[in-house]
Enzyme design. Sequence first.
Site, mmCIF file in Angstrom:
data_model
loop_
_atom_site.group_PDB
_atom_site.id
_atom_site.type_symbol
_atom_site.label_atom_id
_atom_site.label_comp_id
_atom_site.label_asym_id
_atom_site.label_seq_id
_atom_site.Cartn_x
_atom_site.Cartn_y
_atom_site.Cartn_z
ATOM 1 N N HIS A 144 0.873 -1.177 0.000
ATOM 2 C CA HIS A 144 0.000 0.000 0.000
ATOM 3 C C HIS A 144 0.913 1.232 0.000
ATOM 4 O O HIS A 144 2.021 1.190 0.554
ATOM 5 C CB HIS A 144 -0.830 -0.045 1.290
ATOM 6 C CG HIS A 144 -1.879 0.992 1.419
ATOM 7 N ND1 HIS A 144 -1.615 2.275 1.813
ATOM 8 C CD2 HIS A 144 -3.221 0.938 1.217
ATOM 9 C CE1 HIS A 144 -2.744 2.969 1.856
ATOM 10 N NE2 HIS A 144 -3.737 2.181 1.494
ATOM 11 N N ASP A 221 3.543 -4.239 8.149
ATOM 12 C CA ASP A 221 2.322 -3.455 7.996
ATOM 13 C C ASP A 221 1.157 -4.415 8.220
ATOM 14 O O ASP A 221 0.854 -5.252 7.370
ATOM 15 C CB ASP A 221 2.281 -2.851 6.581
ATOM 16 C CG ASP A 221 0.933 -2.188 6.282
ATOM 17 O OD1 ASP A 221 0.051 -2.189 7.143
ATOM 18 O OD2 ASP A 221 0.784 -1.680 5.144
ATOM 19 N N GLN A 224 -4.031 -4.968 7.164
ATOM 20 C CA GLN A 224 -5.027 -5.927 6.667
ATOM 21 C C GLN A 224 -4.921 -7.286 7.362
ATOM 22 O O GLN A 224 -5.617 -8.224 6.983
ATOM 23 C CB GLN A 224 -4.876 -6.127 5.141
ATOM 24 C CG GLN A 224 -5.136 -4.891 4.317
ATOM 25 C CD GLN A 224 -6.606 -4.419 4.367
ATOM 26 O OE1 GLN A 224 -7.499 -5.115 4.821
ATOM 27 N NE2 GLN A 224 -6.846 -3.207 3.890
ATOM 28 N N LYS A 247 -10.139 -0.336 10.713
ATOM 29 C CA LYS A 247 -10.398 -1.536 9.905
ATOM 30 C C LYS A 247 -10.786 -2.706 10.799
ATOM 31 O O LYS A 247 -11.079 -3.794 10.324
ATOM 32 C CB LYS A 247 -9.167 -1.896 9.071
ATOM 33 C CG LYS A 247 -8.860 -0.851 7.980
ATOM 34 C CD LYS A 247 -7.665 -1.261 7.169
ATOM 35 C CE LYS A 247 -7.031 -0.116 6.411
ATOM 36 N NZ LYS A 247 -7.777 0.298 5.231
ATOM 37 N N CYS A 387 -4.667 2.422 -3.632
ATOM 38 C CA CYS A 387 -3.415 2.962 -3.067
ATOM 39 C C CYS A 387 -2.261 1.984 -3.270
ATOM 40 O O CYS A 387 -1.428 1.789 -2.369
ATOM 41 C CB CYS A 387 -3.552 3.303 -1.588
ATOM 42 S SG CYS A 387 -4.802 4.535 -1.269
HETATM 43 N N1 PMP Z 1 -1.505 -0.702 4.636
HETATM 44 C C1 PMP Z 1 -2.463 -1.460 4.068
HETATM 45 C C2 PMP Z 1 -2.106 -2.849 3.614
HETATM 46 C C3 PMP Z 1 -3.751 -0.959 3.905
HETATM 47 O O1 PMP Z 1 -4.691 -1.719 3.340
HETATM 48 C C4 PMP Z 1 -4.037 0.342 4.358
HETATM 49 C C5 PMP Z 1 -5.427 0.938 4.201
HETATM 50 N N2 PMP Z 1 -6.083 0.646 3.030
HETATM 51 C C6 PMP Z 1 -3.017 1.076 4.955
HETATM 52 C C7 PMP Z 1 -1.773 0.526 5.085
HETATM 53 C C8 PMP Z 1 -3.247 2.458 5.447
HETATM 54 O O2 PMP Z 1 -4.221 2.469 6.434
HETATM 55 P P1 PMP Z 1 -4.790 3.866 6.963
HETATM 56 O O3 PMP Z 1 -5.413 4.538 5.798
HETATM 57 O O4 PMP Z 1 -5.772 3.467 8.003
HETATM 58 O O5 PMP Z 1 -3.626 4.608 7.497
#
Ligand code: PMP
Length: 432
Positions: A144, A221, A224, A247, A387
């Site tokens: 991401h 990270d 997910q 999430k 993203c």
């Molecule tokens: N890493 C991953 C794998 C994600 O899916 C996301 C959110 N889609 C993020 C980081 C960033 O999360 P946040 O927008 O809550 O900071």
Amino acid sequence: MTTEFVTPTTGASNTSTRDMLSKVIDIEGNPYKRDFPLLANNPQISFLDSAATAQRPKSVLDAQRDFYERLNSNPLRGLYKLSVEATAAVDEVREKVAKFINADSPDDIVFTRNATESLNLMAKSLGGSILKPGDEVVITIMEHHSNLIPWQQVCRQTGAKLVYMYPDKEGFLSDEEIETKIGPKAKIVSVAQVSNVLGVENPVKKIGERAHQQGAYFIVDGAQSAPHMHVDVKDIGCDAFAFSGHKMFSPMGIGVLWARKNILEKMPPMLTGGEMIESVTEDDAVWAELPHKFEAGTQDAAGIVGLGAAVDYINSIGMDRMEAREHALVKYLAEQLSQLDFVRIFGPKDPAQHTAVVAFNVCGIHPHDVASILDASDVCIRAGHHCAMPLMTWMGVHSTCRASVAMYNDKKDIDQLISGLKKVWAVFNGDK
Ligand code: PMP
């Protein structure tokens, strides 16, 4: 309301336990939707976008409101009872979160706004202080942007090089790729435990072992993964773990960074100001003890209390049970999608290898059109680059559709998506 017949078990995630439990899950039944006001009040909606943000149960909404009604005062800034109680409420959540990911100490849990901020903190503070020209930061192509751009930036500033690990066509990283890319110049390796597009679970233990063999720090990270599986930072063997509350059923605006104490102690703060100092003179300042050194300014205490209620909610159901139900749901989702000959699925061919997420495209129809037409059938999915633009480029597409499940979904939600997709196809292709 049908209830599920599953004996909750304890302990770290174990795929054979999950597979076994998922076989006895009744995805037609749904004892959970009633806990989530938005879903209970809108039974026509099929919400399949929990990877972007999950719904919140009433207990979380109540906890947040209760904070403002009963405890509202600035934690850490008062010596009166109300403020002491607010501080205690925040400290209690720190302990709950530490247990949730099996961290040794609540002092190593830093509250941030989200996973993005947690990863920025690692990149700017750890990366910014240790990286030198010629060093390497290793990530994967499936990251991401939150686990990619902060590293791009810090590499640019320090002269370090960003190195990518590439998976095979289904999204799996090979041992060879891990060993080749994480070499002696690697100083930091940062990888998503679960991809928000491919839905694959990366072999984080193996990646961590390789990173440590080479003397590199290993950051995970968990945006997910934390909502969908037992996370045990000791078992993974990582040095830092980042995730977002929103999430996993908690309010937006609350995230977590866990890192090993000795690393947090060495790292300079990213933000400075109130709440994060021990003492200040005209020319200098001494930082507060962990974790406050990294928590400058007034925290979202009600959000933190909401996160605590979300952890309680998950624990009350049992992560094993949640994981098994989501596994059964995502398997059904991927199987149903794969039966539509006009749909192309990304990621693993085996439906059982998707964690909560399935990305797909409808042949010849733009994902935005697919999502808009599905909306007319009250189906909420995501469409876009998620993203993860370098991943899209690597997959040879500009964007995809993405359906993602949480334990409050059921078979009907997925059937609604499938019949919606048939309508999408008919809109563009007639009834031929
Ligand atoms: N890493 C991953 C794998 C994600 O899916 C996301 C959110 N889609 C993020 C980081 C960033 O999360 P946040 O927008 O809550 O900071």
